[in-house]
Design a protein around this motif. Structure first.
Motif, mmCIF file in Angstrom:
data_model
loop_
_atom_site.group_PDB
_atom_site.id
_atom_site.type_symbol
_atom_site.label_atom_id
_atom_site.label_comp_id
_atom_site.label_asym_id
_atom_site.label_seq_id
_atom_site.Cartn_x
_atom_site.Cartn_y
_atom_site.Cartn_z
ATOM 1 N N LEU A 13 0.862 -1.087 0.057
ATOM 2 C CA LEU A 13 0.033 0.088 -0.031
ATOM 3 C C LEU A 13 1.067 1.285 -0.002
ATOM 4 O O LEU A 13 0.596 2.330 -0.768
ATOM 5 C CB LEU A 13 -1.096 0.197 1.207
ATOM 6 N N PHE A 14 1.863 1.323 0.711
ATOM 7 C CA PHE A 14 2.741 2.232 0.862
ATOM 8 C C PHE A 14 3.539 2.801 -0.516
ATOM 9 O O PHE A 14 3.353 3.681 -0.974
ATOM 10 C CB PHE A 14 4.097 2.278 1.985
ATOM 11 N N ALA A 15 3.793 1.630 -1.254
ATOM 12 C CA ALA A 15 4.528 1.602 -2.546
ATOM 13 C C ALA A 15 3.524 2.112 -3.548
ATOM 14 O O ALA A 15 3.828 2.767 -4.492
ATOM 15 C CB ALA A 15 5.083 0.225 -2.956
ATOM 16 N N PHE A 16 2.281 1.646 -3.189
ATOM 17 C CA PHE A 16 1.298 2.049 -4.350
ATOM 18 C C PHE A 16 1.043 3.730 -4.309
ATOM 19 O O PHE A 16 0.722 4.161 -5.192
ATOM 20 C CB PHE A 16 -0.173 1.335 -4.004
ATOM 21 N N GLY A 17 1.284 4.067 -2.911
ATOM 22 C CA GLY A 17 0.850 5.360 -2.776
ATOM 23 C C GLY A 17 2.202 6.154 -3.304
ATOM 24 O O GLY A 17 1.949 7.369 -3.968
ATOM 25 N N ARG B 148 4.143 17.076 -0.891
ATOM 26 C CA ARG B 148 3.343 18.130 -1.083
ATOM 27 C C ARG B 148 2.103 17.690 -1.971
ATOM 28 O O ARG B 148 2.300 16.848 -2.813
ATOM 29 C CB ARG B 148 4.098 19.402 -1.981
ATOM 30 N N ARG B 149 0.848 18.528 -1.628
ATOM 31 C CA ARG B 149 -0.340 18.253 -2.414
ATOM 32 C C ARG B 149 0.056 18.551 -4.082
ATOM 33 O O ARG B 149 0.469 19.529 -4.341
ATOM 34 C CB ARG B 149 -1.390 18.994 -2.150
ATOM 35 N N LEU C 136 -4.923 9.961 -0.721
ATOM 36 C CA LEU C 136 -3.545 9.686 -0.957
ATOM 37 C C LEU C 136 -2.556 9.870 0.108
ATOM 38 O O LEU C 136 -1.560 9.090 0.376
ATOM 39 C CB LEU C 136 -3.038 10.495 -2.248
ATOM 40 N N LYS C 137 -2.659 10.639 1.003
ATOM 41 C CA LYS C 137 -1.822 11.103 2.077
ATOM 42 C C LYS C 137 -1.878 9.921 3.003
ATOM 43 O O LYS C 137 -0.986 9.348 3.581
ATOM 44 C CB LYS C 137 -2.043 12.272 3.042
ATOM 45 N N ALA C 138 -2.997 9.477 3.172
ATOM 46 C CA ALA C 138 -3.270 8.212 4.154
ATOM 47 C C ALA C 138 -2.401 6.943 3.603
ATOM 48 O O ALA C 138 -1.960 6.153 4.486
ATOM 49 C CB ALA C 138 -4.758 7.647 4.126
ATOM 50 N N HIS D 185 -1.725 3.731 10.188
ATOM 51 C CA HIS D 185 -2.328 4.856 9.634
ATOM 52 C C HIS D 185 -2.745 4.766 8.270
ATOM 53 O O HIS D 185 -3.391 5.418 7.771
ATOM 54 C CB HIS D 185 -1.680 6.116 9.865
ATOM 55 N N ARG D 186 -2.313 3.664 7.626
ATOM 56 C CA ARG D 186 -2.605 3.338 6.204
ATOM 57 C C ARG D 186 -4.017 2.728 5.998
ATOM 58 O O ARG D 186 -4.299 1.912 7.273
ATOM 59 C CB ARG D 186 -1.565 2.533 5.447
ATOM 60 N N PRO D 187 -4.614 2.785 4.947
ATOM 61 C CA PRO D 187 -5.759 1.835 4.772
ATOM 62 C C PRO D 187 -5.611 0.524 4.949
ATOM 63 O O PRO D 187 -4.364 0.029 4.539
ATOM 64 C CB PRO D 187 -6.345 2.074 3.472
#
Length: 337
Positions: free
Chosen positions: A236-240, A269-270, A282-284, A292-294
């Protein structure tokens, strides 16, 4: 049997791949026919452990099959790590044969010809996301294409997780955009099971991966860089990270690793033009703390790809309905903590 003109394939991350000026890569393996069947005719990609070739399957060619062209992933890692790489490529085939999905590259088989170990895959025509983003020079994909890419990669990842597999190396170089617009996730060579199956030694696999230095640090989660075993949260982090690059064209931590960014207090940054509700989603995904990730890929994609409440209100067919929905939205915002 004579062959017609050779197609011009494009594969994963070939050096010199840019528009129509693709550099032809030479290899001592060109012209080799593995198992007397798969003739290697062009290099289309290179990785740390292997080289990918456009090949002709002469069994299918002799049978006048409509598609005799395949991709061959051949282990080309030098000793002493070649033994580990050979084990990993057959393990990859075992994993990939379980994953039949329109957004995941098809793997048909693995085999060896003497000490040459290889994987047989579908031949894709197009370019890697990494090559496309390089050409865009700091600009992300256009809006509809970006959302389509994120939707497709999310679907592939959700399918893998539903089948108990963690990709382990999701990055732009492992996402392929076909000429017809299809998106394919590549290279499950680092894939690991969420639940260990009988006779499936994941600890031994991790040792093999460590031997060949397979982890890509800039696209790895902080917990993975800290040496923890891979989990779906790592994907999930890599996907972000990948989604951020699709949207903005840049790495969210200015190409720092997650550990470096966390230590230096560097946050993403956004991306310009990204709506507030999509930015929150996306920040999650990019949270350094996996808690704290989905919990699931679908939680992110459903939230990210859905219209915001306010956008839905303005899409309603008449002014009164829009006014009521907008008023309800504002009331809800005022009452929320």
């Amino acid at each position: 049997m004579a062959r017609g003109p050779e197609p011009r394939p494009a594969g994963a991350a070939a050096p010199g791949e840019a528009g129509g000026n693709r550099t032809r890569i030479l290899s001592p393996y060109l012209g080799l026919r593995l198992k007397g069947r798969y003739e290697l005719i062009q290099v289309i990609g290179r990785g740390g452990m292997s080289t990918v070739f456009h090949a002709v399957d002469h069994v299918r060619l002799g049978a006048r099959a409509g598609r005799p062209d395949v991709a061959i992933k051949l282990v080309t890692l030098a000793p002493p790590h070649d033994t580990a790489a050979r084990a990993l490529i057959h393990r990859e085939a075992q994993r990939m044969l379980e994953l039949i999905h329109p957004n995941i590259v098809r793997v048909y088989d693995s085999d060896h010809d003497g000490d040459r170990h290889f994987l047989v895959m579908e031949l894709l025509r197009g370019r890697t996301l990494a090559a496309i983003l390089r050409d865009r020079r700091g600009r992300g994909l256009d809006g509809p294409q970006a959302c389509g890419c994120i939707r497709s990669v999310g679907a592939a990842l959700a399918h893998a997780h539903a089948h108990g597999l963690i990709h382990g190396d999701l990055k732009p170089g492992n996402v392929f955009i076909c000429n017809d617009g299809r998106v394919k996730v590549l290279d499950f060579g680092l894939a690991q099971r969420t639940v260990q199956a009988p006779h499936d030694d994941e600890d031994a696999t991790i040792r093999l991966l460590d031997q060949v230095g397979a982890l890509t640090p800039r696209f790895a989660s902080p917990e993975r860089l800290d040496g923890c075993p891979p989990t779906p949260a790592c994907d999930l982090f890599a996907f972000g990270l990948l989604a951020y690059m699709v949207l903005s064209g840049a790495h969210p931590f200015q190409r720092r690793t997650a550990l470096e960014a966390r230590a230096e207090g560097v946050g993403p940054r956004r991306p310009e033009g990204l709506s507030a509700h999509r930015w929150r989603a996306l920040k999650a995904l990019l949270a350094f703390d996996p808690a704290h990730r989905p919990a699931r890929v679908e939680e992110f994609t459903n939230r990210f790809l859905a219209q915001s409440v306010l956008a839905q209100a303005f899409a309603l067919p008449n002014l009164r309905a829009r006014w009521r929905a907008g008023a309800a939205f504002l009331a809800a915002r005022r009452s929320s903590p």
